[in-house]
Design a protein around this motif. Structure first.
Motif, PDB file in Angstrom:
ATOM      1  N   SER A  24     172.417  -7.553  -2.607  1.00 50.93           N
ATOM      2  CA  SER A  24     171.662  -6.320  -2.370  1.00 50.93           C
ATOM      3  C   SER A  24     170.317  -6.603  -1.714  1.00 50.93           C
ATOM      4  O   SER A  24     169.832  -5.805  -0.903  1.00 50.93           O
ATOM      5  N   MET A  35     170.841   1.223   0.882  1.00 50.99           N
ATOM      6  CA  MET A  35     170.553   2.649   0.737  1.00 50.99           C
ATOM      7  C   MET A  35     169.058   2.932   0.840  1.00 50.99           C
ATOM      8  O   MET A  35     168.626   3.901   1.485  1.00 50.99           O
ATOM      9  N   LEU A  36     168.241   2.079   0.234  1.00 52.60           N
ATOM     10  CA  LEU A  36     166.794   2.256   0.299  1.00 52.60           C
ATOM     11  C   LEU A  36     166.220   1.778   1.628  1.00 52.60           C
ATOM     12  O   LEU A  36     165.299   2.396   2.186  1.00 52.60           O
ATOM     13  N   ALA A  37     166.768   0.680   2.142  1.00 49.78           N
ATOM     14  CA  ALA A  37     166.190   0.068   3.340  1.00 49.78           C
ATOM     15  C   ALA A  37     166.422   0.891   4.600  1.00 49.78           C
ATOM     16  O   ALA A  37     165.573   0.891   5.509  1.00 49.78           O
ATOM     17  N   ALA A  92     172.611   5.667   5.142  1.00 52.64           N
ATOM     18  CA  ALA A  92     172.215   5.444   3.754  1.00 52.64           C
ATOM     19  C   ALA A  92     173.108   6.204   2.792  1.00 52.64           C
ATOM     20  O   ALA A  92     173.364   5.749   1.666  1.00 52.64           O
ATOM     21  N   ALA A 146     174.749   5.183  -0.737  1.00 49.89           N
ATOM     22  CA  ALA A 146     174.494   5.981  -1.938  1.00 49.89           C
ATOM     23  C   ALA A 146     175.800   6.345  -2.625  1.00 49.89           C
ATOM     24  O   ALA A 146     175.900   6.320  -3.863  1.00 49.89           O
ATOM     25  N   PRO A 171     170.242  -5.813   3.508  1.00 57.88           N
ATOM     26  CA  PRO A 171     169.532  -4.843   4.351  1.00 57.88           C
ATOM     27  C   PRO A 171     169.132  -5.348   5.721  1.00 57.88           C
ATOM     28  O   PRO A 171     169.116  -4.581   6.692  1.00 57.88           O
ATOM     29  N   CYS A 202     162.248 -10.143   0.974  1.00 59.52           N
ATOM     30  CA  CYS A 202     163.260  -9.759  -0.027  1.00 59.52           C
ATOM     31  C   CYS A 202     164.321 -10.853  -0.177  1.00 59.52           C
ATOM     32  O   CYS A 202     164.743 -11.168  -1.295  1.00 59.52           O
ATOM     33  N   ILE A 234     172.454  -0.545  -3.412  1.00 55.47           N
ATOM     34  CA  ILE A 234     171.083  -0.076  -3.611  1.00 55.47           C
ATOM     35  C   ILE A 234     170.165  -0.560  -2.491  1.00 55.47           C
ATOM     36  O   ILE A 234     169.359   0.213  -1.944  1.00 55.47           O
ATOM     37  N   GLY A 235     170.260  -1.837  -2.127  1.00 51.26           N
ATOM     38  CA  GLY A 235     169.386  -2.390  -1.089  1.00 51.26           C
ATOM     39  C   GLY A 235     169.514  -1.673   0.237  1.00 51.26           C
ATOM     40  O   GLY A 235     168.511  -1.154   0.775  1.00 51.26           O
ATOM     41  N   ILE A 287     163.835   3.908   4.943  1.00 52.02           N
ATOM     42  CA  ILE A 287     162.489   3.323   4.994  1.00 52.02           C
ATOM     43  C   ILE A 287     162.305   2.512   6.278  1.00 52.02           C
ATOM     44  O   ILE A 287     161.279   2.614   6.963  1.00 52.02           O
TER      45      ILE A 287
END
Length: 381
Positions: free
Chosen positions: A21, A147-149, A244, A248, A25, A172, A144-145, A152
């Motif tokens: 994760s 999805m957030l990256a 993303a 998710a 990204p 990271c 998770i990685g 952003i």
């Protein structure tokens, strides 16, 4: 790996998923940013396509070496090295320009991802009791990685250009090295069978290949085309959010797929979800874009834990690690073939025909997988 208990398998599987994760990204953002900013990296659009395919090609032909290193050195050494290489590749993406240097980075990342992906699958199935549940939870953590990256990173690229985010993601990956130090150090047993490296797929690998063509290839390519035609000035951010959502759905739904496989059987769930996927692809082809695309993302997430579980069930003992790697190779082959087919077919053929055919292929391959046991293999990738 010796003396594996459900508790130790849970802990090791969770840790390996966190590592992937953190490292993934930097690859996912490249798929978003490289085609839209090829000039900033000193390459042409055609070269960007080659770079994005290079990591899959090197895995197809390099998995045999990764498997041997992983089995001989164990998860701790293999993933420590993979995380370090991932950090180097991310740093390189933030500073280096030019096709050949970037190609070297992509090849290095491809082999690193092979080790990371293999470890998450092998550790999730190291104890068959609860394997589907662990596989589903692992997919959720991995998602998770990215999805957030993605959103952003898209926002950062809009304000500061496409390179800064890769420097942040390199940090990271360095953090993943610390997590890798807590993994089991024991080597894995391999089958002593010999034979060809690149083998005809069994029924599970055939399904993975077809799924790779249909969902990781045709669907993603078609979705990108639709986004390209309707998005305005914020295309990078909106495309990042759309991608993303894929991760998710994996984070939220892959654990449910794992639990369903534990309760109802992986084969049964594979057939049911493949039938639903065929309907969703048909809807997508007939321009029910929101309904079709949303359903495909949900069903893809639910299916991810099933194949890992099936491979482990049908290849117990020393052949498990090689079988997991072999299945991953065929998924990569399918995911590489899919965009090529889309590029050839979509300009002249009806999307309804293309995606309906893809859906039927997914369903038929699932039926074959349910009715025939895998042919015994000489798993020497």
């Amino acid at each position: 790996m010796s003396a594996v208990t459900a508790r130790s398998a849970d802990s090791a599987s969770r840790r390996s998923a966190i590592i992937l994760s953190l490292c993934l990204p930097s690859d996912v953002l490249l798929y978003l940013l490289l085609p839209m900013n090829a000039g900033a990296f000193g390459i042409s659009l055609a070269q960007a396509g080659i770079l994005l395919a290079a990591n899959r090609l090197v895995r197809i032909f390099g998995y045999s070496y990764v498997v041997r290193f992983y089995a001989a050195r164990g998860d701790r050494a293999a993933l420590t090295l993979a995380a370090l290489v991932s950090a180097v590749c991310a740093f390189g993406n933030s500073f280096i320009s030019g096709f050949w240097w970037l190609l070297i980075l992509r090849l290095g990342w491809g082999l690193s991802y092979a080790a990371l992906n293999l470890s998450t699958q092998a550790l999730a199935t190291s104890e068959l009791g609860g394997a589907a549940r662990r596989a589903g939870r692992s997919r959720a953590i991995i998602a998770i990685g990215p999805m957030l990256a993605l959103p952003i990173g898209a926002l950062i690229s809009l304000h500061y250009g496409p390179r800064l985010i890769f420097f942040i993601l390199a940090l990271c990956s360095l953090g993943a090295v610390w997590f890798a130090r807590g993994l089991p150090a024991a080597p894995h047993s391999l089958s002593n069978a010999t034979g060809r490296r690149f083998k005809r797929p069994d029924s599970v690998a055939l399904w993975s290949f077809v799924e790779g063509v249909a969902l990781d290839g045709l669907f993603i390519f078609g979705l990108s085309l639709q986004a390209q035609t309707v998005l305005g000035g914020n295309a990078v951010f909106i495309a990042g959010v759309l991608l993303a959502l894929r991760y998710a759905s994996e984070m939220l739904l892959s654990p449910l797929g794992g639990r369903a496989a534990d309760n109802f059987g992986a084969v049964r769930m594979l057939v049911v979800l493949s039938a639903a996927t065929a309907l969703a692809l048909t809807a997508f082809g007939f321009h029910w874009l929101i309904v079709g695309a949303g359903a495909i993302l949900i069903l893809r997430a639910l299916q991810l834990p099933l194949v890992t579980t099936l491979v482990a069930e049908r290849n117990p003992g020393p052949g498990r690690v090689q079988a997991l790697a072999g299945n991953a190779v065929w998924r990569d082959v399918g995911a590489g073939v899919g965009p090529l087919l889309a590029g050839v077919l979509l300009p002249w053929a009806s999307p309804a025909w293309i995606y309906t055919t893809a859906g039927v292929a997914v369903l038929l391959s699932a039926v074959v997988c349910s009715r025939y046991k895998p042919v015994p293999q000489n798993n020497t990738l």
